[in-house]
Design a protein around this motif. Structure first.
Motif, short mmCIF file in Angstrom:
data_model
loop_
_atom_site.label_atom_id
_atom_site.label_comp_id
_atom_site.label_asym_id
_atom_site.label_seq_id
_atom_site.Cartn_x
_atom_site.Cartn_y
_atom_site.Cartn_z
N ASN A 56 0.85 -1.19 0.00
CA ASN A 56 0.00 0.00 0.00
C ASN A 56 0.89 1.23 0.00
OD1 ASN A 56 0.75 0.52 2.83
ND2 ASN A 56 -0.62 -1.19 3.31
N GLY A 57 0.25 2.39 -0.20
CA GLY A 57 1.00 3.62 -0.29
C GLY A 57 1.78 3.95 0.96
N GLN A 58 1.21 3.64 2.14
CA GLN A 58 1.89 3.95 3.39
C GLN A 58 3.18 3.15 3.54
OE1 GLN A 58 -1.34 3.33 3.12
NE2 GLN A 58 -2.37 5.20 3.87
N ARG A 59 3.15 1.89 3.16
CA ARG A 59 4.35 1.06 3.26
C ARG A 59 5.45 1.58 2.35
NH1 ARG A 59 4.87 -5.46 1.79
NH2 ARG A 59 6.95 -5.75 2.72
N ILE A 60 5.07 1.94 1.12
CA ILE A 60 6.05 2.46 0.17
C ILE A 60 6.64 3.77 0.67
CG2 ILE A 60 6.37 3.31 -2.17
CD1 ILE A 60 4.12 1.41 -3.05
N GLU A 61 5.78 4.69 1.14
CA GLU A 61 6.26 6.00 1.59
C GLU A 61 7.17 5.87 2.80
OE1 GLU A 61 4.53 10.18 3.45
OE2 GLU A 61 3.21 8.89 2.27
N GLN A 62 6.80 5.01 3.76
CA GLN A 62 7.63 4.86 4.95
C GLN A 62 8.99 4.27 4.61
OE1 GLN A 62 6.82 6.10 8.00
NE2 GLN A 62 8.98 5.63 8.42
N ALA A 63 9.02 3.29 3.70
CA ALA A 63 10.30 2.71 3.29
C ALA A 63 11.17 3.76 2.62
CB ALA A 63 10.04 1.53 2.34
N VAL A 66 12.26 -4.77 3.20
CA VAL A 66 11.29 -3.85 3.78
C VAL A 66 10.24 -4.65 4.52
CG1 VAL A 66 9.56 -2.07 3.32
CG2 VAL A 66 11.67 -2.15 1.97
N ALA A 67 10.02 -4.32 5.79
CA ALA A 67 9.00 -5.00 6.59
C ALA A 67 7.61 -4.51 6.20
CB ALA A 67 9.26 -4.75 8.08
N ALA A 68 6.59 -5.16 6.76
CA ALA A 68 5.21 -4.82 6.41
C ALA A 68 4.86 -3.39 6.80
CB ALA A 68 4.25 -5.80 7.08
N ASP A 69 5.52 -2.84 7.83
CA ASP A 69 5.23 -1.48 8.28
C ASP A 69 6.14 -0.43 7.62
OD1 ASP A 69 7.63 -2.05 9.46
OD2 ASP A 69 6.99 -1.60 11.53
N GLY A 70 6.98 -0.86 6.66
CA GLY A 70 7.86 0.06 5.96
C GLY A 70 9.23 0.24 6.59
N SER A 71 9.47 -0.38 7.73
CA SER A 71 10.81 -0.29 8.34
C SER A 71 11.80 -1.12 7.54
CB SER A 71 10.75 -0.76 9.79
OG SER A 71 10.29 -2.10 9.87
N LEU A 72 13.06 -0.75 7.63
CA LEU A 72 14.11 -1.43 6.85
C LEU A 72 14.75 -2.54 7.66
CD1 LEU A 72 15.83 1.59 5.06
CD2 LEU A 72 13.72 0.37 4.48
N LEU A 73 14.92 -3.69 7.02
CA LEU A 73 15.50 -4.87 7.67
C LEU A 73 16.93 -5.07 7.17
CD1 LEU A 73 12.34 -7.15 7.38
CD2 LEU A 73 13.03 -5.75 9.33
N PRO A 79 6.09 11.74 -2.88
CA PRO A 79 4.95 11.56 -3.78
C PRO A 79 3.73 10.97 -3.06
CG PRO A 79 6.97 10.79 -4.81
CD PRO A 79 7.31 11.07 -3.37
N ASP A 80 2.57 11.17 -3.68
CA ASP A 80 1.32 10.65 -3.14
C ASP A 80 1.15 9.21 -3.61
OD1 ASP A 80 -1.21 10.08 -2.29
OD2 ASP A 80 -2.17 11.83 -3.22
N PHE A 81 1.77 8.27 -2.87
CA PHE A 81 1.78 6.87 -3.31
C PHE A 81 0.40 6.22 -3.22
CE2 PHE A 81 6.30 7.48 -2.18
CZ PHE A 81 6.86 7.12 -3.39
N ASP A 82 -0.43 6.65 -2.30
CA ASP A 82 -1.78 6.10 -2.21
C ASP A 82 -2.55 6.37 -3.50
OD1 ASP A 82 -2.00 4.75 0.22
OD2 ASP A 82 -2.25 6.61 1.34
N THR A 83 -2.48 7.59 -3.98
CA THR A 83 -3.17 7.94 -5.23
C THR A 83 -2.57 7.19 -6.42
OG1 THR A 83 -3.70 10.14 -4.38
CG2 THR A 83 -3.77 9.85 -6.77
#
Length: 498
Positions: A62-69, A115-122, A254-258
């Motif tokens: 989802n957009g949130q995961r991409i943006e957080q990563a 990238v974890a499910a919450d966007g954090s980096l592993l 960027p607006d990844f959700d859109t």
């Protein structure tokens, strides 16, 4: 009048031996390309096999995961978009989870991390053995500029061998189902060579043509550029510098959700496998999605978006010319990356057939040399070491990489040089084949065992399961071949009437 001294027979024997060794070297390189290519069909499964516990596999994006990563990657590079200062990377790329690679990773600077499910980096993405295998296939572990061209030349050679083989054997189609396994070894090898050549000819031609084009296209493009552009020899255009830092980080991400909703609506059946953000957190940032179209063979269809999520149009794929689409289809066609696992298994079997055709072709040539009373023992020893030593050292390199982290390239090539140097002066062809098949079967069976000891239950789940089954199948094949060869030799040496 001075008489010209006539060269002695030793000179001609040495030249003939040198000619034979060069031909044997070419056959060996063809065999290595075929073996490594057959295994490389499963390179994405090998990626997962090398790090089965690196991250939780999930297709959810989802957009949130991409943006957080992306935010975490920029922060790791030292640029904080929230602070409206610093410099933004020229480009950050993300591997999106797909059916055969259900993991998300991000590439920035010198890093490539999961990238974890919450966007954090592993942890870092590490696949040294798979990289070795892939480069062995398409460049023979040589520098790419040289190795890819050499492999492309072997693709042309394979095409010539297939066509000339049909022309040289007018009865090859008539005898397509003749398999005299109960006759002499030469007849067995001849029938096996001819039958597999006929049955798998369409596949072999596709592999040869696509391999030749993929291998030589880069060299042709470089040569053309050097002849037509005074700046073509510079790998980086002058206005791009090193490509690491180019823009000031002064804008929101960027607006990844859109973007994600727009893509899902526009192309609901396509699967994004790579996302690129150019100049993130800058006023010039833009996003490119590369997607696989399940109904088309070309490598990818790209989609371009502005930072606010506005669609700016497609690139490549359907937007390319017919010639461009054909060229973009070569890679998936060459590696069997269409149709899922059933096609990969078919490529595994047909690739194995090509390996057998290569081996039996040389075996037939050696048999004919013996019939003509030509010296054969040294060449035969070298060939047996090349064939069975390749399989042994591939497995050994995997074991040592898993257990001790030893790089696979020196294990394979230095090990091969040691075997060849030893076989040059010592042993018999039968002894070398016998011992290397035995040792190869044992070491190959060790690969899934060592993998299990290191990763436990994860070694038999997901992509790791299919790869460990491949290792076990290869080990079983070597043991079965060893047993059947021993029985055949015993029958041929058994006295009549016993």
């Amino acid at each position: 009048m001075t008489r010209v001294k006539k060269p002695d027979a030793n000179f001609f024997r040495q030249m003939l031996s040198g000619h034979s060794v060069m031909g044997l070297t070419a056959a060996f390189l063809m065999y290595v390309i075929c073996v490594s290519g057959t295994l490389a069909v499963f390179y994405k499964e090998f990626w997962r096999w090398e790090q089965p516990t690196a991250t939780v596999e999930t297709m959810e994006v989802n957009g949130q995961r991409i943006e957080q990563a992306l935010r975490n990657a920029i922060a790791d590079l030292g640029a904080d978009p929230d602070a409206d200062l610093g410099e933004a990377p020229a480009r950050i790329g993300m591997d999106m989870p797909t059916s055969d690679w259900p993991r998300m990773s991000i590439s920035y600077g010198e890093h490539r991390r999961y990238v974890a499910a919450d966007g954090s980096l592993l942890g870092d993405v590490e696949r040294p053995w798979t990289s070795f295998l892939a480069r062995l296939h398409f460049a023979l572990n040589l520098p790419l500029e040289l190795g890819v061209v050499i492999v492309g030349i072997f693709g042309v050679l394979l095409m010539a061998l297939i066509v000339s083989g049909f022309l040289a054997h007018p009865g090859i189609l008539r005898d397509a189902f003749s398999l005299r396994l109960a006759r002499s070894r030469q007849l067995q090898q001849t029938d096996l060579h001819n039958r597999l050549s006929v049955w798998a000819a369409p596949f072999h031609l596709i592999i040869a043509i696509t391999g030749a084009i993929l291998g030589l296209a880069g060299a042709i493009s470089l040569a053309t550029a050097l002849l037509t552009s005074p700046d073509a020899g510079d790998p980086v255009p002058a206005d791009q510098g090193s490509g690491t830092q180019v823009a000031t980080a002064t804008a929101a991400l960027p607006d990844f959700d859109t973007i994600w909703r727009s893509f899902s609506t526009r192309s609901p059946n396509d699967q994004v496998f790579y996302l690129t953000v150019y100049q993130p957190a800058s006023s010039q940032q833009r996003v490119e999605l590369n997607a696989i179209r399940p109904d088309r063979l070309f490598w990818s269809q790209s989609h371009h978006y502005a930072a606010n999520g506005e669609y700016q149009g497609p690139g490549g794929g359907d937007a390319a010319s017919i010639g461009g689409q054909m060229q973009a289809s070569l890679y998936r066609l060459h590696f069997g990356h269409f149709g899922g696992m059933p096609v990969k298994i078919m490529f595994l079997l047909l690739g194995t057939a090509l390996c057998v055709v290569t081996v039996t072709g040389v075996n037939i040539w050696l048999s004919k040399r013996r019939q003509r009373k030509l010296p054969t023992d040294t060449i035969d020893r070298l060939w047996q070491v090349s064939v069975w030593g390749t399989l042994l050292l591939l497995s050994l390199s995997a074991v040592l990489q898993l257990a001790l982290g030893i790089p696979p390239i020196p294990v394979f090539w230095i090990g091969l040089l040691v075997l060849v140097a030893t076989a040059w002066r010592w042993g018999t062809p039968t002894l070398w084949a016998w011992r290397l098949r035995q040792l190869g079967g044992l070491v190959t069976a060790l690969v899934p065992l060592v993998h299990t000891l290191r990763y436990g239950q994860a070694a038999w789940q997901g992509g790791s399961l299919s790869i460990n089954l491949v290792w076990l199948a290869l080990a079983a094949s070597l043991f079965i071949l060893q047993t059947t060869t021993a029985r055949s030799a015993a029958k041929q040496t058994q006295p009549a009437g016993s």
